[in-house]
Design a protein around this motif. Structure first.
Motif, PDB file in Angstrom:
ATOM      1  N   GLU A   1       0.839  -1.213   0.000  1.00 54.91           N
ATOM      2  CA  GLU A   1       0.000   0.000   0.000  1.00 54.91           C
ATOM      3  C   GLU A   1       0.867   1.254   0.000  1.00 54.91           C
ATOM      4  O   GLU A   1       0.618   2.201  -0.748  1.00 54.91           O
ATOM      5  N   ASP A   2       1.917   1.241   0.833  1.00 59.15           N
ATOM      6  CA  ASP A   2       2.816   2.386   0.927  1.00 59.15           C
ATOM      7  C   ASP A   2       3.451   2.696  -0.429  1.00 59.15           C
ATOM      8  O   ASP A   2       3.611   3.849  -0.809  1.00 59.15           O
ATOM      9  N   ALA A   3       3.804   1.642  -1.180  1.00 56.43           N
ATOM     10  CA  ALA A   3       4.467   1.817  -2.472  1.00 56.43           C
ATOM     11  C   ALA A   3       3.470   2.039  -3.609  1.00 56.43           C
ATOM     12  O   ALA A   3       3.878   2.353  -4.728  1.00 56.43           O
ATOM     13  N   GLY A   4       2.184   1.849  -3.336  1.00 55.09           N
ATOM     14  CA  GLY A   4       1.178   2.073  -4.375  1.00 55.09           C
ATOM     15  C   GLY A   4       1.179   1.001  -5.456  1.00 55.09           C
ATOM     16  O   GLY A   4       0.965   1.293  -6.632  1.00 55.09           O
ATOM     17  N   VAL A   5       1.446  -0.257  -5.060  1.00 58.28           N
ATOM     18  CA  VAL A   5       1.524  -1.354  -6.042  1.00 58.28           C
ATOM     19  C   VAL A   5       0.429  -2.378  -5.746  1.00 58.28           C
ATOM     20  O   VAL A   5       0.269  -2.804  -4.604  1.00 58.28           O
ATOM     21  N   LEU A   6      -0.332  -2.745  -6.774  1.00 59.30           N
ATOM     22  CA  LEU A   6      -1.429  -3.694  -6.582  1.00 59.30           C
ATOM     23  C   LEU A   6      -1.625  -4.549  -7.826  1.00 59.30           C
ATOM     24  O   LEU A   6      -1.222  -4.167  -8.932  1.00 59.30           O
ATOM     25  N   LEU A   7      -2.223  -5.724  -7.630  1.00 63.07           N
ATOM     26  CA  LEU A   7      -2.598  -6.591  -8.748  1.00 63.07           C
ATOM     27  C   LEU A   7      -3.980  -6.184  -9.251  1.00 63.07           C
ATOM     28  O   LEU A   7      -4.873  -5.886  -8.449  1.00 63.07           O
ATOM     29  N   VAL A   8      -4.162  -6.159 -10.578  1.00 57.76           N
ATOM     30  CA  VAL A   8      -5.464  -5.846 -11.169  1.00 57.76           C
ATOM     31  C   VAL A   8      -5.738  -6.834 -12.296  1.00 57.76           C
ATOM     32  O   VAL A   8      -4.863  -7.069 -13.139  1.00 57.76           O
ATOM     33  N   SER A   9      -6.950  -7.388 -12.315  1.00 55.43           N
ATOM     34  CA  SER A   9      -7.355  -8.292 -13.397  1.00 55.43           C
ATOM     35  C   SER A   9      -8.285  -7.561 -14.349  1.00 55.43           C
ATOM     36  O   SER A   9      -8.989  -6.629 -13.947  1.00 55.43           O
ATOM     37  N   GLY A  10      -8.309  -8.008 -15.594  1.00 55.89           N
ATOM     38  CA  GLY A  10      -9.224  -7.374 -16.538  1.00 55.89           C
ATOM     39  C   GLY A  10      -9.042  -7.865 -17.948  1.00 55.89           C
ATOM     40  O   GLY A  10      -8.527  -8.970 -18.185  1.00 55.89           O
ATOM     41  N   TRP A  11      -9.455  -7.014 -18.880  1.00 60.31           N
ATOM     42  CA  TRP A  11      -9.550  -7.413 -20.281  1.00 60.31           C
ATOM     43  C   TRP A  11      -8.925  -6.386 -21.214  1.00 60.31           C
ATOM     44  O   TRP A  11      -9.079  -5.181 -21.029  1.00 60.31           O
TER      45      TRP A  11
ATOM     46  N   PHE B   1      -6.281 -11.228 -18.425  1.00 57.58           N
ATOM     47  CA  PHE B   1      -5.068 -11.503 -17.655  1.00 57.58           C
ATOM     48  C   PHE B   1      -5.062 -10.653 -16.394  1.00 57.58           C
ATOM     49  O   PHE B   1      -5.882  -9.744 -16.230  1.00 57.58           O
ATOM     50  N   THR B   2      -4.137 -10.968 -15.512  1.00 55.54           N
ATOM     51  CA  THR B   2      -3.904 -10.184 -14.300  1.00 55.54           C
ATOM     52  C   THR B   2      -2.527  -9.552 -14.427  1.00 55.54           C
ATOM     53  O   THR B   2      -1.557 -10.231 -14.765  1.00 55.54           O
ATOM     54  N   THR B   3      -2.456  -8.250 -14.182  1.00 56.29           N
ATOM     55  CA  THR B   3      -1.165  -7.578 -14.210  1.00 56.29           C
ATOM     56  C   THR B   3      -1.030  -6.692 -12.981  1.00 56.29           C
ATOM     57  O   THR B   3      -1.834  -6.796 -12.041  1.00 56.29           O
TER      58      THR B   3
END
Length: 369
Positions: A113-123, A164-166
């Motif tokens: 959270e501190d680094a602002g990095v997250l996994l996101v799935s989509g199209w 995919f998830t990136t």
């Protein structure tokens, strides 16, 4: 007058004091003094990589603008890489994979959270079947597959898609996180405008040029040009999946505190003021893909100028004036792929800096007369 960034107000005096010390103080024998020009994602990540990879060095990041005033702060930060026509695909894949692995480790840590990095799935969806159904990066992201017929029903105007998830890496959190890492390893930060890389010759042994569009002036590089990007940051917390039109012009990227809607690619346009007509167009294109966005609120417009050129410039150059020499490592020109490629290219830039440092430490052979 230029808007005062928060770094000048909170760190300016102390950073400059530190710089005076590194300019005029006694440095430990064998310490290589390195300056990185530019404090976007390239400048900061390169400085952090140098602090890890180059032994016995001092590092100072010098920039006129820091977060939240950089192009990296506007970028959506999705790890979906562009293709650079002038760069071999195996090299682009290496840069992307090293960046993905670095950010994936952060996403799986307490720092996420501190680094602002997250996994996101989509199209990623296409109106006609793309020539390349499986891009070079398909086995780097997670769970890449062709979309099913049922999934495509959500997008009646589109005939093909990839699911995919990136990762998403948000500049306004990630840049301060990198700054903290740099300062933790003894790096200094200085707010100053550099007009010419030679200004740094007396104070530094090696200069790393991460100045992006500033390289038109600093490196005389006329191959680099702006590609204007306008985006909207909106509140739509129910949107959980990213949607990207294969053309890359229309996209919906959910993040930690807002959803980024885009976008534009205006080559050669230096205008940083938002255009209301363009914002209307972005919103209507995004609503066509995701009708629930009609309920989005707190819409804010942002503009950034991507530093684009036919290929990333990542190389050493030895500047010479008379008998004086200044080794420079250039690291810029990522266009829309800055955050997607930054760690891989920063590692490569740090290796080039390491070669320069070794050359400086190796005494020149004496001529036999």
């Amino acid at each position: 007058t230029r808007p005062t960034t928060h770094w000048e107000t909170s760190f300016g005096a102390r950073a400059f004091g530190g710089f005076q010390g590194c300019l005029f103080g006694d440095r430990p024998m064998g310490t290589v003094r390195i300056a990185t020009v530019g404090a976007g994602v390239m400048g900061l990540s390169t400085a952090v990589c140098i602090s890890k990879l180059v032994p016995r060095c001092s590092i100072t990041v010098i920039s006129e603008q820091f977060t939240p005033e950089t192009t990296s702060d506007v970028a959506a930060g999705m790890l979906i890489p562009p293709v650079y026509p002038d760069t071999p695909i195996h090299k682009q894949k290496q840069w992307f994979k090293e960046t993905f692995d670095h950010l994936f480790a952060i996403a799986n840590s307490a720092e996420a959270e501190d680094a602002g990095v997250l996994l996101v799935s989509g199209w990623q969806i296409f109106r006609s079947i793309p020539t390349e159904e499986v891009p070079f990066w398909a086995d780097v992201v997670l769970g890449f597959r062709k979309m099913t017929e049922d999934e495509l029903k959500k997008f009646p105007q589109h005939v093909f898609g990839q699911a995919f998830t990136t990762l998403k890496c948000e500049g306004p959190a990630y840049l301060p996180w990198l700054e903290k890492r740099l300062k933790g390893s003894g790096g200094l930060i200085l707010t100053r405008r550099i007009e010419d890389l030679w200004e740094l010759h007396q104070s530094f042994d090696i200069v790393v040029n991460c100045s992006g569009l500033g390289s038109r002036q600093l490196a005389g590089d006329l191959k680099i040009f702006p590609v204007r990007g306008q985006v909207l940051k909106v509140q739509a917390p129910w949107v959980k999946h990213f949607i990207r039109d294969g053309s890359g012009l229309t996209y919906i990227y959910p993040g930690i505190s807002n959803v980024t809607l885009g976008g534009t690619r205006q080559k050669g346009d230096w205008n940083l003021s938002p255009d209301a007509e363009i914002s209307k167009g972005i919103l209507s294109r995004c609503c066509a893909l995701e009708p629930s966005l009609h309920g989005a609120c707190d819409i804010r417009e942002k503009v950034g100028l991507r530093p684009s050129r036919p290929g990333v410039r990542l190389e050493k150059e030895l500047l010479a004036q008379g008998s004086r020499r200044l080794p420079v490592v250039h690291h810029y020109g990522h266009g829309s792929g800055g955050i997607a490629m930054h760690w891989g290219t920063a590692l490569e830039a740090a290796r080039l800096v390491s070669e320069c440092a070794q050359a400086l430490r190796t005494p020149a052979p004496k001529s036999k007369l």
